[in-house]
Design a protein around this motif. Structure first.
Motif, short mmCIF file in Angstrom:
data_model
loop_
_atom_site.label_atom_id
_atom_site.label_comp_id
_atom_site.label_asym_id
_atom_site.label_seq_id
_atom_site.Cartn_x
_atom_site.Cartn_y
_atom_site.Cartn_z
N PRO A 240 -5.71 -4.09 -12.98
CA PRO A 240 -4.31 -3.44 -12.78
C PRO A 240 -4.37 -2.73 -11.35
O PRO A 240 -5.34 -1.75 -11.32
CB PRO A 240 -3.83 -3.01 -13.90
N ALA A 242 -5.29 -3.00 -8.34
CA ALA A 242 -6.07 -3.38 -7.28
C ALA A 242 -5.30 -3.75 -5.93
O ALA A 242 -5.84 -3.73 -5.08
CB ALA A 242 -7.08 -4.22 -7.67
N GLY A 243 -4.14 -4.63 -6.45
CA GLY A 243 -3.40 -5.08 -5.04
C GLY A 243 -3.55 -6.69 -5.05
O GLY A 243 -3.10 -7.20 -4.11
N SER A 260 4.40 -3.76 -7.87
CA SER A 260 5.06 -2.61 -8.58
C SER A 260 3.81 -1.34 -8.51
O SER A 260 2.49 -1.88 -8.73
CB SER A 260 5.54 -3.06 -9.74
N LYS A 349 -7.31 -2.36 0.03
CA LYS A 349 -7.03 -0.80 0.24
C LYS A 349 -7.81 -0.33 1.30
O LYS A 349 -8.34 0.99 1.36
CB LYS A 349 -6.82 0.00 -0.91
N ARG A 352 -7.06 3.23 3.18
CA ARG A 352 -7.44 4.44 2.50
C ARG A 352 -9.03 4.49 2.48
O ARG A 352 -9.24 5.83 2.37
CB ARG A 352 -6.84 4.47 1.07
N SER A 364 -6.83 -5.07 3.84
CA SER A 364 -5.86 -4.27 3.24
C SER A 364 -4.66 -5.18 3.21
O SER A 364 -4.08 -5.48 4.08
CB SER A 364 -5.52 -3.19 4.61
N ALA A 365 -4.08 -5.34 2.21
CA ALA A 365 -2.92 -6.27 1.76
C ALA A 365 -1.65 -5.45 2.52
O ALA A 365 -0.61 -5.92 2.88
CB ALA A 365 -2.74 -6.37 0.28
N LEU A 366 -1.76 -4.12 2.62
CA LEU A 366 -0.75 -3.42 3.07
C LEU A 366 -0.53 -3.67 4.64
O LEU A 366 0.47 -3.86 5.12
CB LEU A 366 -0.92 -1.90 2.92
P1 GDP Z 1 -1.86 -5.50 -9.02
O1 GDP Z 1 -1.57 -4.90 -10.34
O2 GDP Z 1 -3.24 -5.92 -8.84
O3 GDP Z 1 -0.97 -6.87 -8.77
O4 GDP Z 1 -1.37 -4.69 -7.55
P2 GDP Z 1 -0.19 -4.57 -6.87
O5 GDP Z 1 -0.10 -5.55 -5.64
O6 GDP Z 1 0.89 -4.45 -7.70
O7 GDP Z 1 -0.32 -3.06 -5.93
C1 GDP Z 1 -0.44 -1.80 -6.88
C2 GDP Z 1 -0.16 -0.73 -5.88
O8 GDP Z 1 -1.05 -0.61 -5.02
C3 GDP Z 1 1.15 -0.95 -5.09
O9 GDP Z 1 1.47 0.30 -5.32
C4 GDP Z 1 0.84 -1.21 -3.80
O10 GDP Z 1 1.87 -0.98 -2.99
C5 GDP Z 1 -0.46 -0.73 -3.64
N1 GDP Z 1 -1.27 -1.31 -2.55
C6 GDP Z 1 -1.58 -2.80 -2.44
N2 GDP Z 1 -2.30 -3.37 -1.69
C7 GDP Z 1 -2.57 -2.02 -0.86
C8 GDP Z 1 -3.26 -1.77 0.29
O11 GDP Z 1 -4.00 -2.59 1.11
N3 GDP Z 1 -3.19 -0.61 0.58
C9 GDP Z 1 -2.55 0.59 0.12
N4 GDP Z 1 -2.62 1.79 0.61
N5 GDP Z 1 -1.90 0.30 -1.01
C10 GDP Z 1 -2.03 -0.84 -1.27
#
Ligand code: GDP
Length: 457
Positions: A240, A242-243, A260, A349, A352, A364-366
């Motif tokens: 959970p 991980a992005g 979320s 990520k 970071r 970086s998914a961001l």
């Molecule tokens: P999931 O539970 O694996 O589906 O993760 P989410 O996609 O819901 O992401 C979990 C959190 O990590 C969210 O707050 C995202 O904004 C954050 N997040 C996802 N990818 C990145 C990234 O590449 N960099 C950063 N800094 N935060 C990220």
């Protein structure tokens, strides 16, 4: 098939999407006659025959006005052509009207044809069905036409074209020929039990069936064709937060999954269809793999596991900021059939925390950093999975079912206690094969196959 059918072959024009051209096709014994009545003003009243000199030369596009047969009003002016049976797509007399693609024009033309009183609107797939009934194509080619129309990626189009050219038909017919030769030997043995059969017949029958079984088994093992038609399944798995959802959204370039902050919100499997380098891909975001007391979340985890186990490729997504190496080792150990070729480790990520490891894909998914590299890795893995083999691949569940039945009958033939029973088993096996191409016709089956077509095809 005595009646003459007609349909719009191009999409229905709407106010938002009028077409430059719309094509209406007619097929059946009175198609040429209809063309005369539609293109020669007042001819319908006078009652011209199909022998009318006004009919243009067949297979030649001619500019004509199109008239309402009752009122004589001009509806449109466009190119028309007709084809003499059997030299047409359906094998019947056919006519084509190339109209201006507006709603009123197309509506007026269809109404004009209806007013003739001797044509009826085609059912879905009826043109292709008539082509099949008239021996213009077999069922695998008919299905390839449906696949070609449905093809969304280059690779899907290539496969449909190969099948439309008869590659699958030839493969199945070759098998049938081999099977029928074996059957002939067996029948000879039944018909002339007292005669001295040429030596080696039993060996030849055995060898024939064994060869057939081996070839069909290899074909059944090959999942490329179905994968290409339905899309390669890629599962995104990982702990959970991980992005995973963020990555899916980035890949899909749209908000398909809910991103979320709270762990465990992606409770179901969310699918996105993508074209990655010509490969159709069904990307599934799965619930975070972790133990949970919550019943709904547990169900999500169960589905995630099932999806991950059956996927063609897996993206294991880890968080660069929280001990990803340990998480990877844990997941690799717990993931079923872990395989370096099928599984791509993605460390997310990196905006970071930096990641330097040649075996993983840092992203970086961001920010979108590392996305081109990831897409390249997925394309490469998909390409390796779908690598061209010599024989055309199996493409449909319908074919698979018939082949499984064929295999079972052949297996029984090999262990049959009497020659007559062996012959019956081979006969059943050949019937199953014949159903695929339509050599053995079953009307309910034909209804199902052609119903899936669009009207006008
Ligand atoms: P999931 O539970 O694996 O589906 O993760 P989410 O996609 O819901 O992401 C979990 C959190 O990590 C969210 O707050 C995202 O904004 C954050 N997040 C996802 N990818 C990145 C990234 O590449 N960099 C950063 N800094 N935060 C990220």
């Amino acid at each position: 098939m005595d009646d003459t059918i007609y349909a719009l072959g191009t999409p229905v024009p709407s106010r938002a999407h009028p077409g430059a051209i719309s094509v209406v096709r007619l097929s059946g014994p009175r198609a040429a006659e209809a063309l005369i009545f539609l293109t020669e003003r007042r001819a319908f009243e006078r009652g011209h025959s199909a022998r009318d000199p006004a009919l243009p030369e067949p297979r030649r596009m001619t500019l004509r006005s199109l008239y309402d047969p009752k009122s004589g009003e001009a509806i449109d002016r466009g190119l028309v052509a007709w084809f003499e049976a059997p030299n047409s797509e359906t094998g019947e007399t056919m006519a084509e009207l190339h109209l201006h693609g507006g709603r009123a024009v197309v509506g007026g033309a269809l109404e004009a044809i209806a007013k003739l009183g001797f044509c009826r609107m085609a059912e879905p797939g009826e043109f292709t069905r008539r082509a099949f009934e008239n021996g213009k194509l077999d069922l695998t080619r008919a299905e390839a036409i449906a696949d070609l129309v449905a093809a969304e990626t280059d690779q899907q189009r290539r496969q449909a074209m190969q099948q439309m050219d008869g590659a699958l038909h030839r493969l199945y017919e070759d098998w049938r020929t081999l099977g029928l030769r074996t059957l002939a030997h067996l029948e000879a043995a039944i018909d002339f039990p007292d005669e001295d059969l040429p030596p080696g017949i039993a060996d030849e029958v055995h060898a024939g069936i064994t060869q057939l079984r081996a070839e069909i088994a290899a074909h059944l093992d090959d999942r490329r064709g179905e994968r290409l038609r339905e899309g390669l399944h890629i599962a995104i798995i990982g702990p959970p937060n991980a992005g995973k959802s963020s990555l899916l959204n980035l890949l899909a370039r749209r908000d398909a999954a809910i991103v979320s902050e709270t762990a465990g919100t992606t409770r179901d499997v969310i699918e996105v269809h993508l074209d990655l380098g010509g490969w159709p891909v069904v990307l599934a975001d799965t619930a975070g793999l972790r133990e949970s007391g919550d019943a709904i979340e547990q169900e999500g985890v169960r589905r995630a596991r099932a999806r991950a186990a059956s996927a063609d490729l897996r993206l294991l997504v880890l968080d660069a900021t929280s001990g990803w190496q340990a998480e990877r080792d844990k997941l690799v150990a717990s993931t079923e059939r872990w395989d370096g070729a099928r599984d791509i480790v993605v460390v997310n990520k990196i905006d970071r925390a930096s990641v330097a490891d040649a075996d993983v894909v840092p992203v970086s998914a961001l920010s979108g950093d590392g996305l081109p590299e990831l897409l390249g890795r997925i394309e490469q893995a998909a390409g390796a999975l779908m690598q061209e083999g010599g024989a055309p691949p199996l493409t449909r569940a319908r074919h698979r079912e018939a082949l499984v039945e064929c295999q079972a009958s052949l297996a029984r033939a090999l262990t049959a206690s009497e020659i007559a029973l062996a012959a019956e088993d081979v006969r059943l096996a050949m019937r199953a094969l014949g159903r695929i191409t339509g050599t053995v016709r079953i009307d309910e089956l034909l209804d199902i196959i052609f119903r899936d077509f669009c009207i006008g095809k």
